[in-house]
Motif scaffolding. Structure first.
Motif, short mmCIF file in Angstrom:
data_model
loop_
_atom_site.label_atom_id
_atom_site.label_comp_id
_atom_site.label_asym_id
_atom_site.label_seq_id
_atom_site.Cartn_x
_atom_site.Cartn_y
_atom_site.Cartn_z
N GLU A 1 -5.78 -6.44 19.33
CA GLU A 1 -4.92 -5.56 18.54
C GLU A 1 -5.76 -4.63 17.65
OE1 GLU A 1 -1.01 -6.10 18.79
OE2 GLU A 1 -2.30 -6.43 20.53
N ALA B 1 -7.16 -1.83 19.65
CA ALA B 1 -6.15 -0.80 19.91
C ALA B 1 -6.06 0.15 18.73
CB ALA B 1 -4.80 -1.46 20.17
N ARG B 2 -6.06 -0.43 17.54
CA ARG B 2 -5.98 0.36 16.32
C ARG B 2 -7.21 1.27 16.16
NH1 ARG B 2 -2.74 -0.34 11.96
NH2 ARG B 2 -3.55 0.79 10.15
N ARG C 1 -9.11 2.43 18.60
CA ARG C 1 -9.01 3.53 19.57
C ARG C 1 -8.11 4.62 19.05
NH1 ARG C 1 -8.61 -0.58 23.63
NH2 ARG C 1 -6.35 -0.49 23.58
N ARG C 2 -7.01 4.18 18.46
CA ARG C 2 -6.01 5.10 17.99
C ARG C 2 -6.61 6.04 16.93
NH1 ARG C 2 -1.52 2.11 14.89
NH2 ARG C 2 -1.31 0.92 16.80
N THR D 1 1.48 5.32 15.35
CA THR D 1 1.13 4.96 13.98
C THR D 1 2.35 4.80 13.10
OG1 THR D 1 1.06 7.22 13.19
CG2 THR D 1 -0.96 6.37 14.16
#
Lengths: 399, 401, 223
Positions: free
Chosen positions: C75, C78-79, C81-82, C111
């Protein structure tokens, strides 16, 4: 991610494949419509039956001679060693809260006038019968209030007897022959129709005492007690029991209350409705399989998109929720459409066949909706989790 | 293209998407299996009920006092009539050559006691011939003696449950019990499977009819049971009953005669309709399965555009493409149907194990109907996708997207 | 900015173990413009995926702004990358159902940003690639070059410090390809670190630093 955005994304992908989404939701629609319609019919039957039972009024307690037998018939119809007498009936009237106590004997006899004759139900009752059973007199009057043993040979006839025996003449004051005895007609009852298969218009009412003599019986078949509205039924039942035990020395009678009967009937009909709903939900299960299939296909088709979402920084949870929401949307929409369809068909049925009782069971409608949405969640969960678990690199590369 | 080749080709494409194919088969199978199981349950109920009636033998008549002219309703089970149905009436019926056995029946309620135990039960007053007519099994002692029914000897036959309540497991034969205010000697006990028509004979006592008349101070009978000499003689027996009673009742037709097979027919009819309704409700799920087939086929057509284009480029006609996709739908629905049949049979067997008394049986008509419906479903819902495939323009289809 | 130390990434293909990355050690400074070149199968895409946290190494260490990333949970990655990484693909990877604006909105949506605020950012981003009048077009209504520009705008909308491009011109004609490269270089000049994987020798040479890979190893690294 905001929930409104999840919904928007789900709506976009459902709109993108309109036909597919429509057919998937249609599966659920059919299932829900079946459940809603079937339970409405079940509910209608239930309401109809209960209505039939309460037509006599809800505040009636019936006392029958003998303990309830194993064959399910009460002692009223078959013979009994312990009679229930006119005096018993009269004495019950003295109890607190009791408005009326109607003694009843009943049998089938030919009723004749001149050259016409008809086999019919003859009821021996007293003057309180119309008040107790909420029957109305169409013509003349009901049996008068006179001492039971001195009752005269007077009779009141049902609507059907009037049309059969006195098609063109006014029956009031005329003589009819019941068994070997002659009775004067003093009243005609209002049309009442059939209740639970018994035609109440095909009946003649005579004084209970005369009825007992006619049928050669020493016991009444039943005493129907009407009690004051709002009176505590349980207490009254206890009082009746105590009173009769004091008179008879033993509990040789059976007391049936309207609420007992309604309770039993109600629970049977509830089971019926539940069974019917269960049968309808088979379609719902199949509809769920449909959602599962289509969502699995959707995940397969959109593997690259899932990879992209992951590259853009969507977490597994976010991807799971996106697909789950799509499935739930499908089932929820199908559910609402199904509800409307079911209600619509129920309404139409009722409009075209008014005799068909329809009563929407909102509990089941709500339950069906919840189950529909739940079906969507369950059916969507596995494909959604598979989508989230895809390694992003592979997903991006997939063809 | 030959049919076999068409089927084979469809089969390979179905195998290419095993999960999808399996899910459609599952959906179809659920529908068919529920139809099969529910109809076999309904059929079982029908067999059970009619079996119960038939266990009495098929050529019985029931004579009830009184008559009602309200047609279509229930027979007049309730109430009495002025002219009694008597033991003499019952005896007189024996004149008819069409009638083999006659048993009068008088029903009442009375407390039965032995030593310190008492129980309020149904009292059946009848005669020796009741045993034959109702096919009662006596497991201990014997049934009522063959005697003049006008004379009631003080003997009784106990139902199974009543026997256990009063005597536990002791031998009751020859013991005395008190019924109402009279004493009777126990001469027999009935087996534990004696019930029919909702008469539960196990919590009852049978005494000679004349004794019952005395006990209840009543001459009128509740019923007369008649067994005709043969099934063919049933009509004659009914006429004779009416004639004899009319003669004896001063020309009045004041009894109702019900043929047992008429009763069976009514129940049979009701349960048949019920089975159809239940099967129909379950069959709705087949429509849902059909919708699923259509949906997945549509997906499949759009995914296989290039393949369809290629087939057309290779010279497949519109009709052949149509047949190809239709046969896919048919294979799906029929295979699902067959799997559903299998599950249905297993389910019915399981039910049979669970309800051993209940003759669960998969009716042939439901098998045929289920397969027919799946076939129609496959055709009907496969048609739209198949036409869509067949109408694809090969140039566009080959270009992809 | 980035420190890769002894990164290994193995794939099991049948019985064989393929070393897609073999002890790669690399330092990347903020603002770098790097091209990664090499024959197919040399590990350059794997390196890019590794840098973009789409893939994880079997061993080695990956420090990004002095933060160890190999230990991050799924998780958290993922954050990361974002917020920190923009991707550009050879095949654009636009969601076909969503309009150009809708595609740009996706990262912002993830987001949880409010729609009003998103619209402003999307408009700005579209304007920056000269596509403000194509906001409501679906990908299939756009040319390849336009699609890739939408993809670039999408990659940059979160203003990440690192932009990873995997053969960004591979599916485009020369003219559109040039435009895309110029757009990327403009972004690099604003201080964004740009890493481009390419077959194209000419394109590779434009970068300030070129890395050659063969068999999972960096064989040549020249600024």
């Amino acid at each position: 991610m905001r929930s409104a955005d999840y919904m928007r994304l789900a709506a976009t992908s459902l709109k993108f494949n309109k036909m597919r989404s429509f057919l998937t939701a249609l599966g659920i629609t059919v299932g829900i419509a079946a459940v809603v319609l079937l339970t409405s019919l079940g509910g209608g039957v239930q309401q109809y039956m209960l209505g039939q039972f309460t037509q006599f009024g809800a505040h009636i307690i019936a006392v029958n001679p003998g303990k309830t037998s194993t064959i399910g018939l009460s002692g009223a119809i078959i013979s009994n060693v312990r009679p229930l007498t006119l005096d018993d009936a009269a004495s019950l009237e003295q109890l607190n809260g009791v408005l009326t106590a109607v003694p009843i004997v009943q049998g089938n006899l030919p009723v004749e006038t001149g050259n016409r004759s008809r086999w019919t139900m003859v009821l021996g009752v007293n003057h309180q019968a119309p008040q107790t059973w909420q029957f109305k007199i169409a013509q003349g009057q009901f049996l008068p209030d006179e001492p039971a043993e001195q009752a005269r040979n007077l009779s009141v006839i049902g609507h059907k007897i009037k049309t059969e025996l006195f098609p063109d003449t006014n029956p009031l004051g005329k003589r009819i022959r019941i068994g070997q005895e002659r009775y004067r007609v003093i009243g005609v009852m209002e049309e009442k129709g059939q209740i639970l298969g018994i035609d109440l218009d095909d009946a003649v009412y005579i004084p209970a005492h005369r009825g007992m003599a006619l049928f050669n019986r020493e016991s009444l078949m039943e005493v129907d007690i009407l009690y004051r509205a709002g009176w505590n039924e349980d207490k009254l039942v206890k009082a009746i029991k105590k009173h009769l035990i004091r008179r008879h020395g033993a509990e040789d009678f059976t007391i049936n209350t309207q609420s007992d009967m309604l309770g039993t009937l109600g629970s049977i009909l509830n089971i019926l409705t539940a069974v019917v709903a269960g049968l309808g939900s088979i379609s719902l299960v199949v509809g769920g399989v449909g959602i599962f299939t289509i969502m699995s296909i959707a995940v397969n088709e959109r593997i690259r998109e899932i990879g992209l979402l992951r590259a853009l920084g969507a977490s597994r949870t976010q991807v799971t929720l996106m697909f789950l929401l799509e499935a739930t949307f499908l089932s929820g929409l199908g559910g609402i459409a199904g509800m409307l369809t079911g209600l619509g068909v129920a309404w139409l049925l009722h409009a075209f066949i008014p005799a068909l009782p329809v009563n929407v069971e909102w509990n089941y409608v709500l339950l069906a909706e919840v189950i529909a949405i739940f079906t969507g969640i369950i059916a969507g969960l596995l494909p959604a989790r598979r989508a989230a678990a895809l390694p992003p690199v592979d997903a991006l590369r997939s063809e | 293209m030959r049919i076999l080749d068409t089927l084979n080709f469809s089969q390979t494409t179905l195998r290419a998407y095993p999960a999808r194919t399996a899910l459609i088969l599952l959906a179809m199978a659920i529908g068919v299996a529920s139809v099969i199981i529910l109809t076999s349950l309904g059929e079982g109920a029908r067999n059970y009920v009619t079996g119960q009636f038939r266990s009495l033998g098929t050529h019985l008549l029931f004579i009830l006092p009184g008559r009602s002219e309200t047609t279509g309703g229930l027979p007049p089970l309730l109430g009495t009539s002025p002219r009694d149905l008597t033991i003499d009436d019952a005896i007189a019926l024996k004149q008819s050559p069409a009638i083999r056995h006659v048993a009068p029946l008088l029903l009442g309620n009375a407390p039965v006691s032995h030593a310190s135990r008492e129980r309020e039960v149904t009292v059946l007053g009848s005669s020796n011939e009741m045993q034959v007519i109702m096919t009662l099994e006596v497991i201990m002692g014997k049934f009522l003696p063959a005697e003049n029914p006008r004379i009631g000897s003080p003997v009784c036959v106990l139902g199974d449950k009543l026997y256990h309540e009063l005597f536990g497991n002791r031998n009751p034969i020859g013991e005395w019990v008190r019924i109402g205010s009279y004493r009777y000697r126990v001469i027999g006990v009935l087996g534990d499977k004696e019930r029919a028509f909702g008469f539960d004979n196990s919590d009852a006592v049978i005494i000679p009819v004349a004794s019952a008349q005395t006990m209840f101070n009543k001459t009128s009978l509740f019923r007369i049971l008649v067994k005709a000499s043969s099934a063919d003689a049933l009509d004659r027996a009914k006429e004779d009953v009416l004639r004899i009673i009319r003669q004896r009742h001063e020309g009045e037709d004041d009894v109702t005669v019900i043929r047992q097979d008429a009763l069976i027919g009514t129940f049979d009819e009701i349960l048949k309709i019920l089975t159809w309704v239940v099967a129909g409700i379950a069959a709705i799920s087949l429509i849902v399965a059909g919708i699923l087939i259509m949906n997945v086929m549509l997906v499949s057509v759009s995914q296989r555009r290039a393949e369809i284009g290629l087939l057309k480029a290779l010279g497949a006609s519109t009709r052949e493409v149509l047949q190809l996709f239709l046969s896919e739908a048919l294979i799906l629905s029929l295979a699902g149907g067959v799997i559903g049949l299998g599950i249905g049979f297993v389910g019915a067997q399981a039910l049979q194990v669970w309800l051993p008394d209940f003759p669960v049986q998969v009716p042939l008509w439901s098998i045929i109907a289920a397969l027919l419906v799946t076939l129609i479903t496959g055709l009907a819902f496969g048609l739209i996708p198949a036409r869509q495939a067949a109408r694809l323009d090969p140039v566009i289809a080959l270009a992809g997207k | 900015m980035i420190k890769l130390r002894d990164i290994c990434r193995n794939f099991q293909v049948g019985d064989e173990t393929v070393h897609a990355l073999d002890q790669v050690t690399l330092d990347i400074a903020a603002g770098d413009y790097i091209s990664v070149m090499g024959p197919s199968g040399s590990g350059k895409s794997t390196l890019l995926n590794m840098l973009g946290l789409l893939d994880m190494p079997n061993s080695g260490s990956y420090l990004f702004e002095n933060k160890e990333l190999t230990k991050l949970s799924e998780e958290k990655r993922a954050r990361f990358r974002r917020e920190k990484i923009g991707f550009i693909f050879q095949s654009f990877h636009l969601v076909p159902r969503l309009t150009a604006a809708g595609n740009l909105e996706l990262p912002l949506m993830l987001t949880g940003m409010l729609p009003a605020k998103r619209r402003v950012l999307v408009q700005e981003a579209l304007a920056s690639v000269g596509l403000e009048d194509r906001a409501h077009h679906l990908p299939k209504q756009l040319s390849g070059g336009q699609q890739q520009r939408v993809a670039i705008a999408r990659a940059m909308i979160m203003k990440p410090p690192l932009l990873l491009a995997d053969e960004p011109t591979g599916n485009l004609d020369t003219h559109s390809g040039d435009e895309i490269i110029k757009t990327l270089e403009v972004l690099n000049q604003t201080g964004i670190t740009l890493i481009v994987v390419t077959h194209d020798l000419e394109l590779g040479q434009r970068a300030g630093r070129t890395i050659q890979m063969v068999d999972g190893k960096v064989v040549h690294d020249e600024s």
